[in-house]
Design an enzyme around this catalytic site. Structure first.
Site, PDB file in Angstrom:
ATOM      1  N   GLU A   7       2.562  -0.757  -2.597  1.00  0.00           N
ATOM      2  CA  GLU A   7       2.373  -1.312  -1.251  1.00  0.00           C
ATOM      3  C   GLU A   7       1.795  -2.718  -1.280  1.00  0.00           C
ATOM      4  OE1 GLU A   7       0.330   0.258   2.859  1.00  0.00           O
ATOM      5  OE2 GLU A   7       1.420   1.640   1.582  1.00  0.00           O
ATOM      6  N   ASP A 102       1.350   3.820  -0.458  1.00  0.00           N
ATOM      7  CA  ASP A 102       0.287   4.741  -0.035  1.00  0.00           C
ATOM      8  C   ASP A 102       0.904   5.989   0.587  1.00  0.00           C
ATOM      9  OD1 ASP A 102      -1.506   2.846  -0.862  1.00  0.00           O
ATOM     10  OD2 ASP A 102      -1.957   2.103   1.149  1.00  0.00           O
ATOM     11  N   TYR A 316      -8.368   7.458  -1.441  1.00  0.00           N
ATOM     12  CA  TYR A 316      -7.716   6.839  -0.284  1.00  0.00           C
ATOM     13  C   TYR A 316      -8.596   6.967   0.957  1.00  0.00           C
ATOM     14  CZ  TYR A 316      -3.794   5.318   2.594  1.00  0.00           C
ATOM     15  OH  TYR A 316      -2.973   4.615   3.437  1.00  0.00           O
TER      16      TYR A 316
END
Length: 596
Positions: A7, A102, A316
């Site tokens: 990403e 992600d 995350y």
């Protein structure tokens, strides 16, 4: 050749370092970093590299009626042309590709955008890998078991883009044209932005409408063997204790009676022990709330956490989960901190506990774990001060979730003086428990000496404080995000961006956010002429519809068609009031400029 797409560039660099065992080198192509070793190439995107917009014939605000945008087509155009060009060039030489963006709705959509660009250049297999932290073990495990792209999850993200584009563009053009406010000073509205702004404006109205009431409170300093403590006057009010006196005459009379008394006799002593349980693991909302107590805005906190994620130090940061997964071994994670200058002693003490059973919150999801450290330790000098502060917050939150409960000893003393009752509440931390490793929750003590019933205490000083009731407080950013979550406005990934957008558009100022005059005018106009625009119910319904797409219970076309229909209803309300709305906004803009 194998092509890996992440990403962002820093995630590409980190993944290349892990998979190559540190052997990867970097080349520049079209100004974009490409990491290479052997027959593998890794390139990082910059989030979305393509964007949605209307066809060119809809671009002139003056020639196109805003209502026409409701049923207009939506087209995709590159927004990062150098990255798109690089991706296409690499894809032509690729035998296979791996999407490593992600793992959430937005990341899946970004992965789908990359998938479609690659698919135009190669027929080779394209796989998807998912991970919650960019660490050696998790990345290697993810790449050893690739999966397929989740097109339903990506469609949910795409639906959000389409819905937000149509609602935002149509309403923004309508208001701006009605108020003759074009150029850089256009008036914007959005599907989630508008009901969020109404929350802030409604709270400001409560504050402005608030009329304070006067009241009085009385305190006396009591002495035992020269040691003093504060006690407060109280009385019974329909079976409950009350401290506030609502008329000055009564307060003055009580003050005189207490002043005339030289001693107070203890009538009641009550002792009890209270268990103070450790906090639950961090989800996104709880993390933002904790970071705000350290002075970070929601946007700042998330930006720092995302940087710490891509460098491999945190998991995350966009998650609703408050239950650690079964494969998280608290002992193993704690052991990684043993020997650390900053955390080693605390980790060692926690490892000596008989039972490392983490706390659990109410929300359990399967996409990402709660936010916690990965066990990869940065050196103190590797992080900026703000990065270290956020990193330490997350580490200590994890420590707290596996620590023991704290124990407090509470002492309540009631004394009588000249027919007046006084009370004092003391508390003492008997077992520090999680407070020893998590200093972000107050552990302050209140001293009240040990006394017995019938004991006389000297009255040293009596005070009467005149006070007023206070209006409700403005929502701080973390509290506003909690409120948005309660009402189903936005998602864990978008709420902090919505607040930032309100600042950028000049609708709110200061912190906690305070609405400007134009913000109040926009909300008033919407309430008076089209209350659906600021309705949290419609926004929450569309959020639920998009979740249904991710669960394969609805389609992108069904949800976007429903949203267009809703917006059509809004415009039926707006069309008849265009002149009134324009006059209302223009007057407010004039007032705003005069104030400025």
């Amino acid at each position: 050749m194998e092509l890996i797409i992440t990403e962002k560039d820093n995630a590409a660099r980190r993944i290349a370092e892990i998979l190559s065992g540190g052997a990867a080198s970097a080349d520049r192509r079209n100004g974009v970093n490409v990491y290479r070793w052997g027959d593998t190439r890794v390139v990082g995107l910059s989030g979305h590299v393509v964007g949605l917009d209307f066809p060119p014939e809809y671009s002139d605000w003056r020639d196109v009626e805003p209502v026409e945008l409701i049923d207009a087509d939506v087209v995709t155009e590159p927004t990062q042309e150098n990255i798109v060009r690089t991706l296409r060039q690499l894809a032509r030489k690729a035998d296979e590709a791996v999407i490593a963006t992600d793992y959430d709705r937005e990341g899946e959509l970004i992965g789908k955008e990359a998938y479609e660009l690659i698919r135009e250049e190669t027929d080779g297999p394209i796989k998807r890998v998912r991970f919650s932290s960019i660490t050696d073990n998790e990345v290697r495990n993810a790449f050893s078991e690739p999966e397929d792209l989740d097109f339903d999850l990506a469609a949910a993200g795409e639906a959000r883009q389409i819905v937000d584009l149509i609602w935002g563009a149509a309403l923004t053009r309508f208001l701006s044209l009605s108020a003759r406010q074009l150029g850089d000073d256009f008036i914007s509205l959005g599907r989630v932005q508008s009901p969020t702004l109404k929350l802030i404006v409604d709270r400001e109205r409560e504050i402005e409408a608030f009329e304070p009431d006067d009241y009085w409170e009385l305190f006396a300093d009591l002495l035992k063997d020269g040691s003093g403590f504060e006690a407060q006057y109280f009385y019974d009010d329909d079976g409950t204790e009350a401290e506030r006196i609502w008329d000055e005459e009564t307060a003055t009379r009580v003050h005189e009676r207490l002043t005339d008394a030289s001693a107070a006799t203890v009538t009641s002593v009550r002792r009890r022990t209270r268990t103070d349980s450790p906090p639950t693991p961090f989800n996104t909302t709880a993390f933002i709330s904790a970071a705000s107590s350290l002075g970070y805005s929601a946007q700042q906190a998330m930006s720092i956490a995302e940087e710490l994620y891509t460098t491999g130090y945190l998991t995350y940061p966009r998650t609703d989960n408050t239950v650690y997964p079964d494969d998280l071994d608290p002992e193993e994670l704690l052991d990684s901190f043993v020997g650390s200058n900053e955390f080693g002693d605390d980790a060692t003490r926690l490892l000596e506990l008989d039972d490392l059973d983490p706390t659990e919150g109410d929300e359990e999801t399967t996409d990402h774990p709660p936010i916690h450290p990965t066990g990869e330790l940065p050196g103190r000098g590797e992080l900026s001060d703000s990065e270290w502060e956020i990193y330490e917050l997350v580490v200590r939150r994890f420590f707290a979730t596996v620590a023991e409960s704290a124990t407090w000893a509470h002492l309540r003393v009631v004394a009588a003086a000249n027919d007046c009752k006084l009370k004092a509440n003391g508390k003492r931390l008997v077992e520090a428990g999680y407070h020893a490793v998590y200093p972000y929750v107050s552990s302050s003590e209140t001293h009240v000496p040990a006394v017995e019933e019938g004991e006389e205490l000297t009255i040293d000083e009596v005070r009467m404080d005149a006070k007023q009731t206070q209006p409700p407080r403005r929502y701080g950013q973390s509290r506003l995000i909690q409120k948005m979550e309660e009402l189903g406005l936005g998602t864990k990934a978008t709420r902090h961006n919505i607040i930032e957008k309100l600042y950028d558009r000049g609708y709110v100022e200061s912190d906690p956010p305070r609405p400007t005059a134009i913000a109040e005018a926009v909300v008033e106009a919407a309430e008076n002429f089209a209350d659906h625009v600021v309705s949290d119910e419609i926004t929450a319904q569309l959020e639920a519809d998009m979740a249904a797409i991710a669960d394969d219970e609805a389609t992108l076309d069904e949800v976007t068609a429903e949203s267009r229909e809703m917006l059509g209803t809004v415009f039926e309300e707006l069309r008849e009031s265009r002149e009134d709305i324009g006059e209302h906004l223009q007057e407010s803009l004039k007032a705003d400029r005069r104030l400025g």
